[in-house]
Motif scaffolding. Structure first.
Motif, mmCIF file in Angstrom:
data_model
loop_
_atom_site.group_PDB
_atom_site.id
_atom_site.type_symbol
_atom_site.label_atom_id
_atom_site.label_comp_id
_atom_site.label_asym_id
_atom_site.label_seq_id
_atom_site.Cartn_x
_atom_site.Cartn_y
_atom_site.Cartn_z
ATOM 1 N N ILE A 33 -4.406 -2.724 -10.221
ATOM 2 C CA ILE A 33 -4.450 -4.194 -10.276
ATOM 3 C C ILE A 33 -3.114 -4.788 -9.855
ATOM 4 O O ILE A 33 -3.067 -5.737 -9.061
ATOM 5 N N VAL A 34 -2.022 -4.234 -10.364
ATOM 6 C CA VAL A 34 -0.688 -4.755 -10.023
ATOM 7 C C VAL A 34 -0.427 -4.627 -8.525
ATOM 8 O O VAL A 34 -0.033 -5.585 -7.856
ATOM 9 N N VAL A 35 -0.658 -3.437 -7.972
ATOM 10 C CA VAL A 35 -0.390 -3.222 -6.545
ATOM 11 C C VAL A 35 -1.331 -4.070 -5.684
ATOM 12 O O VAL A 35 -0.908 -4.659 -4.682
ATOM 13 N N GLY A 36 -2.591 -4.163 -6.084
ATOM 14 C CA GLY A 36 -3.537 -4.986 -5.327
ATOM 15 C C GLY A 36 -3.148 -6.451 -5.329
ATOM 16 O O GLY A 36 -3.175 -7.118 -4.284
ATOM 17 N N ALA A 37 -2.768 -6.956 -6.495
ATOM 18 C CA ALA A 37 -2.357 -8.358 -6.581
ATOM 19 C C ALA A 37 -1.077 -8.599 -5.785
ATOM 20 O O ALA A 37 -0.941 -9.631 -5.113
ATOM 21 N N GLN A 38 -0.154 -7.646 -5.836
ATOM 22 C CA GLN A 38 1.073 -7.799 -5.054
ATOM 23 C C GLN A 38 0.778 -7.764 -3.558
ATOM 24 O O GLN A 38 1.391 -8.512 -2.792
ATOM 25 N N ALA A 39 -0.152 -6.919 -3.142
ATOM 26 C CA ALA A 39 -0.518 -6.875 -1.718
ATOM 27 C C ALA A 39 -1.115 -8.206 -1.282
ATOM 28 O O ALA A 39 -0.786 -8.714 -0.201
ATOM 29 N N ILE A 40 -1.950 -8.776 -2.115
ATOM 30 C CA ILE A 40 -2.518 -10.098 -1.808
ATOM 31 C C ILE A 40 -1.413 -11.138 -1.755
ATOM 32 O O ILE A 40 -1.400 -12.006 -0.869
ATOM 33 N N LEU A 49 2.863 -14.798 -7.153
ATOM 34 C CA LEU A 49 1.866 -13.780 -7.472
ATOM 35 C C LEU A 49 2.497 -12.397 -7.487
ATOM 36 O O LEU A 49 2.222 -11.582 -8.368
ATOM 37 N N VAL A 50 3.368 -12.139 -6.518
ATOM 38 C CA VAL A 50 4.014 -10.817 -6.428
ATOM 39 C C VAL A 50 4.826 -10.526 -7.679
ATOM 40 O O VAL A 50 4.728 -9.438 -8.255
#
Length: 87
Positions: A33-40, A49-50
């Protein structure tokens, strides 16, 4: 007929393995979730968001990973695992 000590040991091992698997799933899911949200956040140029997702989930993810790691270490004694090369 199994002794009570053996039954108790097996119960402790089953509980430890279940908790380990649960902890592993929790911290891996939080990491995704953390990596996905940071990628977004990177793709959308949203710096809030990052950094915000780490502020919100970073501590929980780190605690879950730490507890799971310590449980894995304790399990090495419960299950009497040996390193390669140990006899």
């Amino acid at each position: 007929m199994p002794s009570d000590t053996s039954s108790a040991g097996n119960l402790i091992r089953r509980i430890a393995m279940t908790l380990f698997k649960l902890g592993l799933a929790v911290f891996l899911l939080l990491g995704i979730i953390v990596v996905g949200a940071q990628a977004i956040g990177v793709v959308t140029a949203n710096a809030g968001l990052v950094s915000g997702v780490v502020d919100g989930l970073g501590k929980a993810m780190t605690v879950a990973a730490g507890v799971t790691g310590l449980l894995g270490f304790a399990m090495s004694y419960l299950f009497e695992w040996q390193s390669a090369g140990e006899d």
